[in-house]
Design an enzyme around this catalytic site. Structure first.
Site, PDB file in Angstrom:
ATOM      1  N   SER A 158       5.475   2.222   2.770  1.00 40.81           N
ATOM      2  CA  SER A 158       4.444   2.532   2.882  1.00 40.81           C
ATOM      3  C   SER A 158       3.591   3.083   1.766  1.00 40.81           C
ATOM      4  CB  SER A 158       4.300   3.994   3.926  1.00 40.81           C
ATOM      5  OG  SER A 158       5.448   4.030   4.806  1.00 40.81           O
ATOM      6  N   ARG A 173       1.667   1.162  -7.310  1.00 42.17           N
ATOM      7  CA  ARG A 173       1.818   2.458  -7.647  1.00 42.17           C
ATOM      8  C   ARG A 173       2.301   3.139  -6.658  1.00 42.17           C
ATOM      9  NH1 ARG A 173      -3.803   2.895  -6.631  1.00 42.17           N
ATOM     10  NH2 ARG A 173      -4.317   1.623  -8.554  1.00 42.17           N
ATOM     11  N   ASP A 212       3.046   0.725   6.692  1.00 39.24           N
ATOM     12  CA  ASP A 212       3.027   1.421   7.906  1.00 39.24           C
ATOM     13  C   ASP A 212       1.877   1.154   8.962  1.00 39.24           C
ATOM     14  OD1 ASP A 212       1.745   2.825   6.132  1.00 39.24           O
ATOM     15  OD2 ASP A 212       2.633   4.819   6.570  1.00 39.24           O
TER      16      ASP A 212
HETATM   17  C1  GLC Z   1      -0.286   6.194   1.289  1.00 44.77           C
HETATM   18  C2  GLC Z   1       0.082   4.644   0.978  1.00 44.77           C
HETATM   19  C3  GLC Z   1      -0.200   3.890   1.926  1.00 44.77           C
HETATM   20  C4  GLC Z   1       0.381   4.174   3.291  1.00 44.77           C
HETATM   21  C5  GLC Z   1      -0.473   5.523   3.396  1.00 44.77           C
HETATM   22  C6  GLC Z   1       0.244   6.002   4.994  1.00 44.77           C
HETATM   23  O1  GLC Z   1      -1.866   5.938   1.278  1.00 44.77           O
HETATM   24  O2  GLC Z   1      -0.456   4.190  -0.403  1.00 44.77           O
HETATM   25  O3  GLC Z   1       0.555   2.549   1.786  1.00 44.77           O
HETATM   26  O4  GLC Z   1      -0.255   3.203   4.195  1.00 44.77           O
HETATM   27  O5  GLC Z   1      -0.234   6.547   2.588  1.00 44.77           O
HETATM   28  O6  GLC Z   1       1.492   6.293   4.776  1.00 44.77           O
END
Ligand code: GLC
Length: 494
Positions: A158, A173, A212
């Site tokens: 995620s 990042r 996610d």
């Molecule tokens: C952050 C991450 C993203 C993820 C979100 C929720 O924003 O960059 O990829 O989906 O958190 O977990």
């Protein structure tokens, strides 16, 4: 002045200061509409610009190479691993083909040093993930260790990755506190696969990488028994998956013809093979990184610049997600203290309870208790702050703190409604059918456990351009175990 007068004057000054902060945190209907239109503009721009590197400041809008929605009849046993902001979870998912699934899992809290220690390397992190995977297989599926056949694993990761296929993606990042430098620019599937092999798990194949939100969307599509005809004859369409937890983000299906950033040959190939849509990971945490429209207080600026691991990026997330709600409150309280409005028994900042001086020590869970405290003298709030922060408070201070908490959470939920309204408008989902209704699969601690969060999102949806009528047709559903089941569904089609 008598003691009473002094007390009244102190209380008046504190509540005036608090009112000013709360005003700054208030979002009007006009602001919600302005933000929604700007979100749609940012999505369109992001779909056309192919610059998913670390310096890109626009909305990432990342193609995921997931081109279909499950309908609940999929079946098979697959492995899924999920690296989130707080936990690493490894599970085996048995998709039973009737919207149902059975799941065995092992969850471990990510060790603090991975988030705090600058010397931790990518090998340390992925070595840890592989060791946890081995521990899971040994405990629940020792028979797999003898397997000659390949076992498919879907990896929910995620964080923003630049995906060039279903089974590869390089980290753009870190977000949510991670800062391990040598993972940046590397393919996270390859890193995990290599570490699994080092642990003797070469029968496990990481065949799919999913954000996610993508996992949540797919798992919601699989589990939802409303898709198709309801007894009343209405059709309910799953439109997006979103996370409101440590971080925040959303994914939805976009027409392939609109995803201009896909290489032309890929686009043509997909269209020729009959695919019409692809799931887009919006990475909406990065909405309006240039702060053209987002409401911004001095606390937001400080948190981003002084305390976050990715200054200048993910600024929407820093106003909305669970990782930041407590930190916003902590910053407001320190400011009110420095202006001598609150905690006046302490003579200097150094004397304040240590935890109040420590960034990210005040958790959104504490805010969730304060939000609905209706005990006499706000005793629950008193206890909660004492236990979590070792912070004694007076009744007047607790009233002030509860007002602040409610303003911070309301701003977060009102902002959360913006991308939801924007995606519903951009996809035309609300107008697809006569009486058509839409479902949104949600996951994450804030949307699941923060009291009133979902109903505040609904208030704001009614204030947004979709209006009360659009709000009534929108169902916010909790998609339990979203990322595990979703990753397994991705692995199944891989
Ligand atoms: C952050 C991450 C993203 C993820 C979100 C929720 O924003 O960059 O990829 O989906 O958190 O977990």
């Amino acid at each position: 002045m008598s003691f009473d007068k002094v007390h009244q004057e102190k209380q008046r000054r504190l509540s005036k200061a608090v009112e000013e902060v709360c005003d700054e945190l208030t979002l009007t209907s006009e602001k919600i509409c302005e933000l929604t239109h700007f979100f749609i503009e940012s999505m369109e721009k992001g779909l056309g610009e192919s610059k998913e590197d670390a310096s890109y400041r626009g909305l990432p809008m990342i193609p995921t190479y997931v081109t279909g929605k499950p309908n609940g009849t999929e079946s098979g046993v697959l492995l899924a691993a999920d690296l989130g902001g707080t936990n690493f979870r490894i599970c085996s998912v048995d998709l039973q083909g009737n919207h149902k699934f059975a799941l065995q899992q092992m969850k471990s809290k990510i060790p603090d040093e991975f988030l705090e220690d600058d010397t931790v390397t990518s090998d340390d992190l992925f070595g840890y993930l592989a060791r946890r995977t081995l521990a899971f297989v040994k405990k629940y599926h020792p028979e797999y260790l003898q397997n000659k056949e390949e076992l498919k694993l879907g990896f929910t990761f995620s964080y923003p990755v630049d995906q060039k296929s279903l089974a590869s993606g390089t980290l753009i990042r870190w977000t949510k506190g991670f800062k391990i430098k040598d993972t940046l620019g590397k393919d996270v599937v390859q890193l995990y696969q290599e570490s699994l092999e080092e642990q003797g798990l070469s029968m496990v194949r990481v065949v799919a990488l999913a954000n996610d939100t993508v996992g949540t969307f797919l798992s919601h599509c699989y589990c939802s028994e409303n898709t198709g005809s309801l007894t009343s004859g209405e059709i309910v369409e799953p439109v997006m998956g979103c996370i409101f937890g440590t971080g925040t983000n959303g994914a939805y299906m976009e027409k392939i013809e609109n995803i201009k950033k896909l290489p032309e040959e890929v686009r043509q190939e997909l269209l020729q093979s009959g695919k019409t849509h692809m799931c887009i990971n919006t990475e909406w945490g990065s909405f309006d990184n240039d702060l053209k429209h987002l409401p911004t207080t001095k606390y937001d600026i400080d948190i981003d610049q002084k305390f976050s691991s990715n200054p200048g990026f993910h600024l929407f997330e820093k106003r909305v997600s669970g990782m930041f709600l407590g930190e916003i409150l902590r910053n407001v309280l320190l400011d009110l203290f420095n202006k001598r409005f609150i905690f006046t028994q302490y003579t200097a900042e150094e004397k304040l309870p240590h935890r109040l001086k420590t960034p990210f020590e005040l958790s959104s869970e504490v805010l969730s208790h304060i939000e609905i405290d209706d005990s006499s003298q706000l005793r629950e709030t008193e206890l909660s702050l004492l236990q979590s922060m070792r912070l004694p408070t007076t009744y007047d201070e607790r009233i002030a703190i509860q007002n602040l908490v409610r303003a911070i959470s309301r701003r977060s939920a009102y902002l959360a409604a913006v991308p939801i309204a924007a995606i519903l408008m951009k996809t035309g989902a609300l107008n697809q059918r006569y009486h058509g209704e839409v479902e949104i699969g949600c996951d994450g601690s804030v949307v699941e456990y923060y009291p009133g969060f979902r109903s505040m999102i609904r208030h704001a949806l009614a204030l947004s351009p979709i209006g009360p009528e659009g709000e009534r047709k929108t169902h916010l559903c909790i998609a339990k175990d979203g990322s595990g089941v979703g990753a397994a569904l991705c692995a199944l089609v891989a």
